[in-house]
Design an enzyme around this catalytic site. Structure first.
Site, PDB file in Angstrom:
ATOM      1  CE  LYS A 174      -3.341   2.502   2.872  1.00 49.50           C
ATOM      2  NZ  LYS A 174      -4.355   2.418   3.933  1.00 49.50           N
ATOM      3  CE  LYS A 227      -5.917   2.086   0.026  1.00 46.58           C
ATOM      4  NZ  LYS A 227      -6.332   2.125   1.387  1.00 46.58           N
TER       5      LYS A 227
HETATM    6  C1  PBG Z   1      -7.283   3.909   5.898  1.00 46.26           C
HETATM    7  C2  PBG Z   1      -7.652   3.596   4.491  1.00 46.26           C
HETATM    8  C3  PBG Z   1      -7.525   4.462   3.407  1.00 46.26           C
HETATM    9  C4  PBG Z   1      -8.111   3.842   2.314  1.00 46.26           C
HETATM   10  C5  PBG Z   1      -8.541   2.584   2.722  1.00 46.26           C
HETATM   11  N1  PBG Z   1      -8.236   2.447   4.086  1.00 46.26           N
HETATM   12  C6  PBG Z   1      -6.991   5.845   3.368  1.00 46.26           C
HETATM   13  C7  PBG Z   1      -5.616   6.087   3.767  1.00 46.26           C
HETATM   14  O1  PBG Z   1      -4.769   5.189   3.889  1.00 46.26           O
HETATM   15  O2  PBG Z   1      -5.329   7.259   3.974  1.00 46.26           O
HETATM   16  C8  PBG Z   1      -8.243   4.462   0.959  1.00 46.26           C
HETATM   17  C9  PBG Z   1      -9.306   3.942   0.094  1.00 46.26           C
HETATM   18  C10 PBG Z   1      -9.675   4.829  -1.041  1.00 46.26           C
HETATM   19  O3  PBG Z   1      -9.074   5.886  -1.296  1.00 46.26           O
HETATM   20  O4  PBG Z   1     -10.642   4.460  -1.721  1.00 46.26           O
HETATM   21  N2  PBG Z   1      -6.466   3.081   6.552  1.00 46.26           N
END
Ligand code: PBG
Ligand code: ZN
Length: 303
Positions: A174, A227
Site C-alpha cells: 500500500k 493499493k
Molecule cells: C485507511 C484507508 C484508506 C483507504 C482505505 N483504508 C486511506 C488512507 O490510507 O489514507 C483508501 C481507500 C480509497 O481511497 O478508496 N487506513
C-alpha cells in the site's frame, strides 16, 4: 484471435461507508454515486448483483488517542455484519480494520510519548478490532493501517479466539498516495497533523513495497493486496508472479472520482472509461478488484 472474457461479478468487491443512526443515505460530494449509509438503509436499498462488500465504519461519538471505539461491539461495522448476513445469506462480507476513523488525530495508530506512531500499541488495538469483526461474523478482515507485524498480531489474536474461518486479507503493498483524498473526505479520517509517509510505502521504492507483500504472506495472510491499482499495475503483476495467494487490487477513491469528474466535464464517456480501467487491472493480474464501480457492473459491462 483471443479476447478476454468479461470479468465475472464475483471478482468485484464494493467498499461501503457506514454511519451511525437510522434512515441515512448521504451522497459523498467528492464521490458521485457513493453514499454514507446507516445500517438499516443499506440493507433496505442494497444494490442487486453485488456479491462482496468491504465495510468501512466511523463514529460520531468520542474519538480518543487509541481509537477505542473501533472495537466496540455496538459499532456500525459490528452491527452491519449480522444485519447484512441475515438479509443476504450469500453475500461475502469483508471489513476494513483500521483506527484512523476512530482516533482523535486521524492517524492509523496511537502516538508514543515522543509523538511518533506507536507501532506495537497499534498492532494490539488492530488485533482487538479484527477479533470484534470476526465475532460479529465477518467472512474476512482486512487490516489497512500498514503497521509492522500487524498480520502476525491479528493472526495470533484470531487463533487465540478460536477463529479459523475468517480470512485475513492484507493491504500488503500500500503506497502513500494522493489518490485517497475523496475517501478521507468520506470517512472523516484525514490526519489532523502530518502525513502517512511514515507507515505507507513510497512509490519511489517499489522493491520495499513488494517485500512487504512477501513478509505478510509469511506472517499468515490469506490474500494480498496492491493499493492503489491504476498507477501501480506493474506491482499487481509482480506480486501476482511471486505468490499463489489471491491478489486483490484496490481501485481507490481518487481513481473513481477522476473518471467521474472527467466524464462530467465531457472529456470521456463514463462507463466505457470505467470499463477500460477495470480491464487494465485484471490484465495486470488482479484476481479480485475492490472498486466503487461494483454496483454499476450492469452499465459498465452491458455488451
Ligand atoms: C485507511 C484507508 C484508506 C483507504 C482505505 N483504508 C486511506 C488512507 O490510507 O489514507 C483508501 C481507500 C480509497 O481511497 O478508496 N487506513
Ligand atoms: Zn487508517
Amino acid at each position: 484471435m483471443f479476447a478476454m472474457d468479461k470479468p465475472s461479478r464475483d471478482r468485484f468487491i464494493w467498499p461501503v461507508f457506514l454511519v451511525e443512526g437510522e434512515g441515512r443515505k448521504e451522497e459523498i460530494p467528492s464521490m458521485p454515486g457513493q453514499f454514507r449509509w446507516s445500517v438499516d438503509r443499506l440493507v433496505a436499498e442494497f444494490p442487486q448483483g453485488v456479491k462482496n462488500v468491504l465495510l468501512f465504519g466511523q463514529t460520531e461519538g468520542e474519538k480518543d488517542e487509541i481509537g477505542s471505539a473501533a472495537a466496540d461491539m455496538g459499532g456500525v461495522v459490528q452491527r452491519a455484519i449480522p444485519a447484512l448476513k441475515r438479509a443476504f445469506p450469500d453475500l461475502v462480507v469483508f471489513t476494513d480494520v483500521c483506527l484512523c476513523a476512530y482516533t482523535c488525530h486521524g492517524h492509523c495508530g496511537p502516538h508514543d510519548p515522543e509523538g511518533d506512531i506507536d507501532n506495537d500499541a497499534a498492532c494490539e488495538m488492530l488485533a482487538r478490532v479484527a477479533v470484534s469483526h470476526a465475532r460479529a461474523g465477518a467472512d474476512g478482515v482486512a487490516p489497512s493501517a500498514m503497521m509492522d507485524g500487524q498480520i502476525a498480531a491479528i493472526r495470533a489474536a484470531l487463533d487465540e479466539e478460536g477463529v479459523t474461518k475468517t480470512l485475513l486479507i492484507s493491504y500488503s503493498t500500500k503506497f502513500a498516495s494522493t489518490m485517497y483524498g475523496p475517501f478521507r473526505d468520506a470517512e472523516n479520517s484525514a490526519p489532523s497533523k502530518g502525513d502517512r509517509q511514515g507507515y505507507q510505502a513510497s512509490y519511489r521504492d517499489p522493491d520495499t513495497a513488494l517485500r512487504e507483500s512477501v513478509v505478510d504472506e509469511e506472517e499468515g495472510a490469506d490474500a494480498l493486496m496492491v493499493k492503489p491499482a491504476l498507477w501501480y499495475l506493474d506491482l499487481i503483476s509482480k506480486v501476482r508472479s511471486r505468490t499463489l495467494l489471491p491478489v486483490m487490487a484496490y481501485n481507490v477513491s481518487g481513481e473513481y472520482s477522476m473518471i467521474q469528474a472527467a466524464a462530467k466535464a465531457g472529456y470521456c464517456d463514463l462507463y466505457p472509461a470505467a470499463r477500460e480501467s477495470l480491464y487494465a487491472i485484471f490484465r495486470a493480474g488482479a484476481t479480485q478488484v475492490i472498486s466503487y464501480w461494483t454496483p454499476f457492473y450492469d452499465e459498465i459491462f452491458k455488451d
